[in-house]
Design an enzyme around this catalytic site. Structure first.
Site, PDB file in Angstrom:
ATOM      1  N   TYR A  20     -14.868  34.565  40.291  1.00  0.00           N
ATOM      2  CA  TYR A  20     -14.123  34.620  41.544  1.00  0.00           C
ATOM      3  C   TYR A  20     -13.089  33.498  41.597  1.00  0.00           C
ATOM      4  CZ  TYR A  20     -13.133  33.979  46.506  1.00  0.00           C
ATOM      5  OH  TYR A  20     -12.495  33.802  47.705  1.00  0.00           O
ATOM      6  N   GLU A  42     -15.113  37.234  54.969  1.00  0.00           N
ATOM      7  CA  GLU A  42     -15.067  35.885  55.550  1.00  0.00           C
ATOM      8  C   GLU A  42     -15.799  35.853  56.891  1.00  0.00           C
ATOM      9  OE1 GLU A  42     -14.182  33.185  54.086  1.00  0.00           O
ATOM     10  OE2 GLU A  42     -12.830  33.820  52.497  1.00  0.00           O
ATOM     11  N   TRP A  50     -20.564  30.946  50.669  1.00  0.00           N
ATOM     12  CA  TRP A  50     -19.699  32.007  50.148  1.00  0.00           C
ATOM     13  C   TRP A  50     -20.385  32.759  49.020  1.00  0.00           C
ATOM     14  CZ3 TRP A  50     -16.380  35.167  51.685  1.00  0.00           C
ATOM     15  CH2 TRP A  50     -15.519  35.852  50.826  1.00  0.00           C
TER      16      TRP A  50
END
Length: 187
Positions: A20, A42, A50
């Site tokens: 990522y 988000e 995350w």
């Protein structure tokens, strides 16, 4: 002997996080579907790490109709109940309901500005990414005046789970801001 590859320290050693970091984070995104995907992800991340969301990204993709904003905006109460039983996502009623409402608001912005991309990138000077030159993660802010302005405008429009900190994370994820530390291979 080759020099060690330098990355932003937040991605650690998890292969998913590294991929990522290297391939997505900080790369400019203008595609509304991808911008919507990150809006959903988000918002789901609020209060969580995350990596927790990244590990469930495919679950979100399946649960939220491939991040098709029109389909998500049309979700009914029955869809929201279905999502609350889906172990592939974070089952938080407020987050699930806000994702559906945010999809409806996202479409309203598309109609007003021609695209969500036009709207959100319009907050940046000359519509160009902000490139920062930080030497360490400690220098990277959690919010900026721009994220404050975007978040405030979106809040006035009715968006939920998109405060200034989440907004800034969205800006980082979609390359509106490049916060890769100096020397990072993904810079």
């Amino acid at each position: 002997m080759s020099a060690e590859v330098k990355r932003c320290g937040w991605c650690g050693t998890d292969p998913l996080y590294i991929k990522y970091h290297d391939e997505e984070w900080g790369k400019p995104v203008y595609d509304d579907q991808v911008l919507f995907e990150f809006l959903i992800l988000e918002g789901a991340q609020a209060g969580l790490s995350w990596i927790t969301i990244l590990r469930r990204r495919e679950g979100y993709r399946t649960a939220f109709a491939g991040f098709d904003v029109a389909k998500v905006a049309a979700f009914t109460e029955a869809d929201a109940e279905r999502l609350m039983k889906d172990t592939g996502i974070i089952r938080n009623k407020l987050k699930v309901n806000s994702a559906i409402k945010n999809a409806q608001l996202f479409i309203a912005i598309q109609k007003e500005f021609g695209s969500f991309s036009n709207y959100i990138w319009g907050f940046l000077p000359e519509g160009k990414p902000v490139v920062n030159y930080f030497k360490s993660l400690g220098e990277v802010p959690a919010r900026t005046e721009i994220s404050d302005a975007i978040s405030s405008d979106m809040k006035k429009r009715g968006f939920k789970f998109f405060g200034t900190t989440i907004c800034y994370a969205h800006m980082q994820a979609t390359g509106m801001v490049n916060d890769h530390i100096e020397g990072c291979i993904a810079r």
